[in-house]
Design a protein around this motif. Structure first.
Motif, mmCIF file in Angstrom:
data_model
loop_
_atom_site.group_PDB
_atom_site.id
_atom_site.type_symbol
_atom_site.label_atom_id
_atom_site.label_comp_id
_atom_site.label_asym_id
_atom_site.label_seq_id
_atom_site.Cartn_x
_atom_site.Cartn_y
_atom_site.Cartn_z
ATOM 1 N N GLN A 1 0.853 -1.200 0.000
ATOM 2 C CA GLN A 1 0.000 0.000 0.000
ATOM 3 C C GLN A 1 0.889 1.251 0.000
ATOM 4 O O GLN A 1 0.615 2.220 -0.720
ATOM 5 C CB GLN A 1 -0.920 -0.009 1.234
ATOM 6 C CG GLN A 1 -1.804 1.207 1.374
ATOM 7 C CD GLN A 1 -3.094 1.114 0.581
ATOM 8 O OE1 GLN A 1 -3.326 0.160 -0.154
ATOM 9 N NE2 GLN A 1 -3.943 2.103 0.726
ATOM 10 N N LYS B 1 2.346 1.738 -3.470
ATOM 11 C CA LYS B 1 1.349 2.150 -4.461
ATOM 12 C C LYS B 1 0.924 3.602 -4.266
ATOM 13 O O LYS B 1 0.637 4.308 -5.237
ATOM 14 C CB LYS B 1 0.140 1.215 -4.384
ATOM 15 C CG LYS B 1 -0.834 1.408 -5.510
ATOM 16 C CD LYS B 1 -1.857 0.300 -5.557
ATOM 17 C CE LYS B 1 -2.749 0.539 -6.775
ATOM 18 N NZ LYS B 1 -3.741 -0.486 -6.955
ATOM 19 N N LYS C 1 -3.351 7.993 1.253
ATOM 20 C CA LYS C 1 -3.542 6.532 1.281
ATOM 21 C C LYS C 1 -2.287 5.773 1.707
ATOM 22 O O LYS C 1 -2.314 4.560 1.804
ATOM 23 C CB LYS C 1 -3.995 6.037 -0.099
ATOM 24 C CG LYS C 1 -5.394 6.474 -0.464
ATOM 25 C CD LYS C 1 -5.791 5.878 -1.796
ATOM 26 C CE LYS C 1 -7.216 6.263 -2.150
ATOM 27 N NZ LYS C 1 -7.614 5.714 -3.450
ATOM 28 N N ILE D 1 -7.186 -1.470 2.717
ATOM 29 C CA ILE D 1 -6.153 -1.946 1.797
ATOM 30 C C ILE D 1 -6.784 -3.043 0.960
ATOM 31 O O ILE D 1 -7.317 -4.013 1.499
ATOM 32 C CB ILE D 1 -4.905 -2.458 2.544
ATOM 33 C CG1 ILE D 1 -4.251 -1.311 3.329
ATOM 34 C CG2 ILE D 1 -3.909 -3.076 1.565
ATOM 35 C CD1 ILE D 1 -3.047 -1.718 4.167
ATOM 36 N N LEU E 1 -3.957 -6.419 -3.423
ATOM 37 C CA LEU E 1 -2.533 -6.136 -3.217
ATOM 38 C C LEU E 1 -1.780 -7.323 -2.618
ATOM 39 O O LEU E 1 -0.562 -7.422 -2.766
ATOM 40 C CB LEU E 1 -2.348 -4.927 -2.292
ATOM 41 C CG LEU E 1 -2.466 -3.549 -2.916
ATOM 42 C CD1 LEU E 1 -2.275 -2.476 -1.847
ATOM 43 C CD2 LEU E 1 -1.468 -3.356 -4.032
#
Ligand SMILES: [Zn+2]
Length: 155
Positions: free
Chosen positions: A32, A35, A41, A64, A68
């Protein structure tokens, strides 16, 4: 990408002494972060939640996406370890303490302290100015991890 094999099992059990949570949780948070680094975020952006909260892992709670960590979620072993991580950690500490309390004090505790502050140093100094950066400040804890900017650019 995670896959079940003997090396993964051994590393996962070894991670019990790190004190930073299960590999599944770590992967979710780390992916996370990559990204969405340095945005709202990002679970541990010093710009958004302050360096103190990043250092002491008082991360920004958020959704999340399971996508992912779909490789981890395919593993019954990782899901079991994640679900029971703290119980397994407590059991490991109890067994080691019953063998010899010095194993907890002089083997487990140094690993936990080192991992906790080492990862905190990277997360704070590697993002002090709102973007991934290489930082010499982490030399003391992680001399091999001063290239955090390259770590983010690596695909
Ligand atoms: Zn980063």
């Amino acid at each position: 990408m995670y896959e079940d094999n003997m090396k993964s099992y051994i590393y996962t059990l070894g991670a019990l002494v790190t004190g930073v949570g299960s590999p599944l949780t770590f992967a979710a948070t780390h992916r996370q972060h990559h990204k969405f680094h340095d945005t709202e975020k990002d679970p541990h952006s010093p710009e958004h939640i302050g360096w103190y909260n990043v250092w002491f892992m008082n991360y920004n709670s958020q959704y999340i996406s399971p996508r992912l960590i779909k490789d981890y979620l395919k593993s019954d072993f990782q899901k079991f370890m994640n679900r029971h991580w703290y119980k397994i950690t407590a059991l490991m500490l109890l067994i080691l303490a019953l063998i010899d309390i010095r194993l907890v004090c002089f083997v487990v505790a140094p690993f936990s302290i080192y991992t906790f502050h080492g990862s905190s140093a990277i997360n704070v100094f590697g993002h002090l100015k709102g973007a991934p950066r290489n930082s010499k400040e982490v030399l003391f804890w992680n001399p091999w991890d001063t290239k955090h900017k390259e770590h983010h650019e690596w695909k």
